[in-house]
Design a protein around this motif. Structure first.
Motif, mmCIF file in Angstrom:
data_model
loop_
_atom_site.group_PDB
_atom_site.id
_atom_site.type_symbol
_atom_site.label_atom_id
_atom_site.label_comp_id
_atom_site.label_asym_id
_atom_site.label_seq_id
_atom_site.Cartn_x
_atom_site.Cartn_y
_atom_site.Cartn_z
ATOM 1 N N ASP A 65 -6.735 1.837 -13.049
ATOM 2 C CA ASP A 65 -6.006 1.255 -11.915
ATOM 3 C C ASP A 65 -6.452 1.889 -10.595
ATOM 4 O O ASP A 65 -6.646 1.205 -9.596
ATOM 5 N N LEU A 66 -6.620 3.185 -10.616
ATOM 6 C CA LEU A 66 -7.067 3.901 -9.424
ATOM 7 C C LEU A 66 -8.485 3.456 -9.034
ATOM 8 O O LEU A 66 -8.768 3.221 -7.860
ATOM 9 N N ARG A 68 -9.903 0.551 -9.683
ATOM 10 C CA ARG A 68 -9.814 -0.801 -9.122
ATOM 11 C C ARG A 68 -9.301 -0.765 -7.691
ATOM 12 O O ARG A 68 -9.783 -1.483 -6.827
ATOM 13 N N ALA A 69 -8.318 0.090 -7.451
ATOM 14 C CA ALA A 69 -7.702 0.158 -6.117
ATOM 15 C C ALA A 69 -8.679 0.645 -5.054
ATOM 16 O O ALA A 69 -8.615 0.205 -3.910
ATOM 17 N N VAL A 70 -9.578 1.553 -5.435
ATOM 18 C CA VAL A 70 -10.521 2.088 -4.445
ATOM 19 C C VAL A 70 -11.908 1.470 -4.573
ATOM 20 O O VAL A 70 -12.803 1.803 -3.805
ATOM 21 N N ALA A 93 -9.068 7.714 0.536
ATOM 22 C CA ALA A 93 -8.632 6.514 -0.192
ATOM 23 C C ALA A 93 -8.195 6.870 -1.610
ATOM 24 O O ALA A 93 -7.204 6.333 -2.125
ATOM 25 N N ASP A 96 -4.800 8.886 -1.406
ATOM 26 C CA ASP A 96 -3.705 7.988 -1.026
ATOM 27 C C ASP A 96 -3.322 7.070 -2.188
ATOM 28 O O ASP A 96 -2.143 6.910 -2.504
ATOM 29 N N GLU A 97 -4.323 6.473 -2.812
ATOM 30 C CA GLU A 97 -4.049 5.572 -3.937
ATOM 31 C C GLU A 97 -3.522 6.330 -5.150
ATOM 32 O O GLU A 97 -2.719 5.804 -5.910
ATOM 33 N N ARG A 100 0.100 6.533 -4.828
ATOM 34 C CA ARG A 100 0.706 5.228 -5.076
ATOM 35 C C ARG A 100 0.727 4.903 -6.574
ATOM 36 O O ARG A 100 1.730 4.455 -7.106
ATOM 37 N N VAL A 101 -0.379 5.184 -7.261
ATOM 38 C CA VAL A 101 -0.486 4.882 -8.691
ATOM 39 C C VAL A 101 0.468 5.757 -9.508
ATOM 40 O O VAL A 101 1.026 5.318 -10.513
#
Length: 112
Positions: A65-66, A68-70, A93, A96-97, A100-101
């Motif tokens: 997930d991390l 994909r997010a970055v 990035a 920060d992500e 969030r994750v």
């Protein structure tokens, strides 16, 4: 209990190293990079399990997930995460992500 004999473990290691002798320099380099990447992913999964807190069975999904997010692959994200754990620089990035994750896991954490 029936434990494996030490010789069998060493035979496996020796047969692997014998197989590696037949690799070209390019294949050997690719093999080393793949092992290093997989090692980083496993260490990052462990770090997430200990520090996250993330159940070990879900740690790889968190890394995916991390990633994909970055917009990067799981091995690179794992290396960045290991840098964060060691107090080294990582892209903003990613950090920060990461927060969030991890938020859903931290909300479920019992109060102490």
């Amino acid at each position: 209990m029936n434990f494996p004999r030490p010789e069998s473990r060493f035979a496996d290691i020796l047969s692997t190293s014998v197989l590696r002798q037949d690799l070209t320099a390019s294949e050997d380099d690719q093999f080393r990079r793949a092992l290093a990447a997989q090692s980083a992913v496993h260490m990052a999964e462990g770090a997430l399990a200990v520090l996250g807190p993330v159940p070990i069975g879900e740690a790889r999904q968190v890394l995916a997930d991390l990633g994909r997010a970055v917009g990067t692959d799981i091995a690179t994200v794992a290396e960045h995460l290991l840098n964060v754990v060691q107090g080294l620089d990582a892209p903003a990035a990613v950090t920060d992500e990461l927060h969030r994750v991890l938020t859903p896991y931290r909300q479920d954490e019992p109060l102490r």
